[in-house]
Design an enzyme around this catalytic site. Structure first.
Site, PDB file in Angstrom:
ATOM      1  N   TYR A 102       0.858  -1.184   0.000  1.00 18.97           N
ATOM      2  CA  TYR A 102       0.000   0.000   0.000  1.00 18.97           C
ATOM      3  C   TYR A 102       0.891   1.228   0.000  1.00 18.97           C
ATOM      4  CZ  TYR A 102      -3.245   3.571   1.631  1.00 18.97           C
ATOM      5  OH  TYR A 102      -3.991   4.717   1.737  1.00 18.97           O
ATOM      6  N   GLU A 115      -3.361   7.288  -4.341  1.00 15.06           N
ATOM      7  CA  GLU A 115      -3.245   6.043  -3.587  1.00 15.06           C
ATOM      8  C   GLU A 115      -3.089   4.857  -4.530  1.00 15.06           C
ATOM      9  OE1 GLU A 115      -6.024   4.777  -0.023  1.00 15.06           O
ATOM     10  OE2 GLU A 115      -6.763   3.903  -1.882  1.00 15.06           O
TER      11      GLU A 115
END
Ligand code: GDP
Ligand code: MN
Length: 399
Positions: free
Chosen positions: A102, A190
């Site tokens: 992530y 993201e």
């Protein structure tokens, strides 16, 4: 303004962030089978909707055969995910990966700095990781003047446990992502998951939020206009400043400062505002009618707080407009408590007009605080409105 995954991946590809080969299918677009002919099978079929959690909702599937592909595309195209419409599907070559990471850059408003977020526990359950094991999520602020530092990148490479070619690629990717974040005036970029596939890194998802305040210097953003929240788009067309929020109290005021103070007071009184809405100066009935339409279209609204400060705008004129509009709306506002606070020029006259109109559920208040308290209490005792036109919940919380 949020971008769809396919739009985010276009920016990624242009900015040097590695992505898998993919093809966007709009409802009237090319046939999925033609894409299978050129990209081959299996293909990942991904719902394009402005929400996360598509994987968990069944909006991301791997199609291994032509039949599966046809079926998955048709089914996903017809989905609504967390209240958000699926506008098309992205067909992407299926990637075998060993790890899901992530990586994100966001604006941390409280710290007034960009924030770098990283975890080796990426994938569909990053929210669970952030909640249950916050230590597994690395958070580093970036100095807005000096930018991302080499030492910070080195620390990140270390956390990821990369060495050799992967370390070099990862460092470059982080640098490119920072560049992209700045160049596109993003408030969020993201990648989840950022996958390790053998010796390659690939961004398998892309979530980008652009800062609407920078629209004036990005003519290219007009291509994203259709992404906007439908109510916000309607408001912009009517010349009204409107932002959807998460609560159940509709707010209508004149002046941004007035409306923001009202939002603060609603929070102070234990309530939650459903929207920010500034009708601006003047008392034109058309404008007030459009504003009420916007607020009433939100099914969650259980009470309405109207707060007007009369200056050049006269409260009695606003009161007339309001009474006319509420009266004309009749059934659509029936049962909805409305508290009207009028102060300043023509306030006494305005309050008299509201009182004498005798509209059911409509009461006048003298101060903002009284109005807010009355509205919060009314919302708590008021039922949800089953007849409102749509039930789209607000999007995921914005950082
Ligand atoms: P989200 O659930 O809305 O965040 O959608 P994602 O694009 O992140 O997809 C959800 C999950 O599907 C990812 O975390 C991956 O595990 C999986 N996924 C997405 N693309 C691929 C792919 O190309 N190959 C494989 N094997 N899995 C994928
Ligand atoms: Mn994802």
């Amino acid at each position: 303004m949020d971008l769809f995954e396919y739009q985010g991946k276009q920016l990624f590809a242009a900015g040097g962030i590695p992505v898998a080969r993919s093809w966007m299918i709009h409802p009237q677009g090319p046939d999925a089978l033609e894409v299978a002919d050129s990209l081959g099978l299996p293909l990942v079929v991904k719902a394009q909707a402005l929400t996360g959690g598509r994987g968990k909702a069944g909006g991301v599937r791997v199609a291994r055969t032509r039949d599966e592909l046809t079926r998955d595309v048709a089914e996903i195209m017809a989905m609504t995910i967390r209240g958000k419409q699926v506008v098309g599907v992205l067909l992407e070559e299926a990637i075998d990966f060993q790890r899901e990471l992530y990586l994100a850059l966001a604006v941390d408003r409280a710290a007034k700095r960009p924030l770098l977020l990283f975890s080796v526990r990426g994938g569909v359950d990053i929210e669970g990781v952030a909640r249950d094991e916050p230590q597994a999520l690395m958070r580093r602020h970036i100095d807005p003047l000096n930018g991302l530092q080499d030492a910070q990148i080195a620390e990140l490479v270390d956390w990821a446990g990369f060495s050799g070619g992967l370390a070099t690629q990862f460092a470059e990717l982080v640098r490119d992502l920072w560049q992209l974040f700045c160049a596109h005036d993003a408030t969020l970029v993201e990648i989840n998951p950022l996958c390790v596939c053998g010796e390659r890194l690939l961004a398998l998802d892309a979530k980008i939020t652009l800062d609407g305040n920078a629209t004036f210097r990005h003519p290219e953003w007009s291509a994203y206009e259709t992404n906007a929240d439908e109510r916000e788009l309607r408001a912009a067309q009517a010349g009204i400043n409107y932002v959807s929020l998460d609560g159940d109290i509709g707010v209508l005021g004149n002046g941004a400062g007035m409306v923001m103070s009202t939002l603060d007071l609603i929070a102070e009184a234990g309530g939650g505002a459903a929207n920010f809405l500034d009708v601006g100066g003047g008392a034109r009935e058309a404008r007030i009618a459009a504003a009420l339409d916007l607020i009433l279209a939100d099914q969650r609204v259980r009470a309405l707080c109207v707060t007007i400060f009369g200056g050049i705008t006269r409260c009695d004129e606003v009161a007339h407009a309001l009474v006319n509009v509420l009266g004309a709306k009749g059934a659509s506002v029936a049962g909805l408590p409305v508290v009207v606070r009028l102060d300043g020029t023509g306030a006494a006259e305005g309050r008299r007009i509201v009182a004498e109109a005798g509209l059911p559920g409509v009461q006048a208040a003298e101060t903002v605080w009284q109005a807010v308290q009355a509205t919060v209490a009314a919302a708590a005792g008021s039922a949800a409105r089953p007849d409102a036109d749509d039930g789209a919940p607000a999007g995921p919380g914005k950082v």
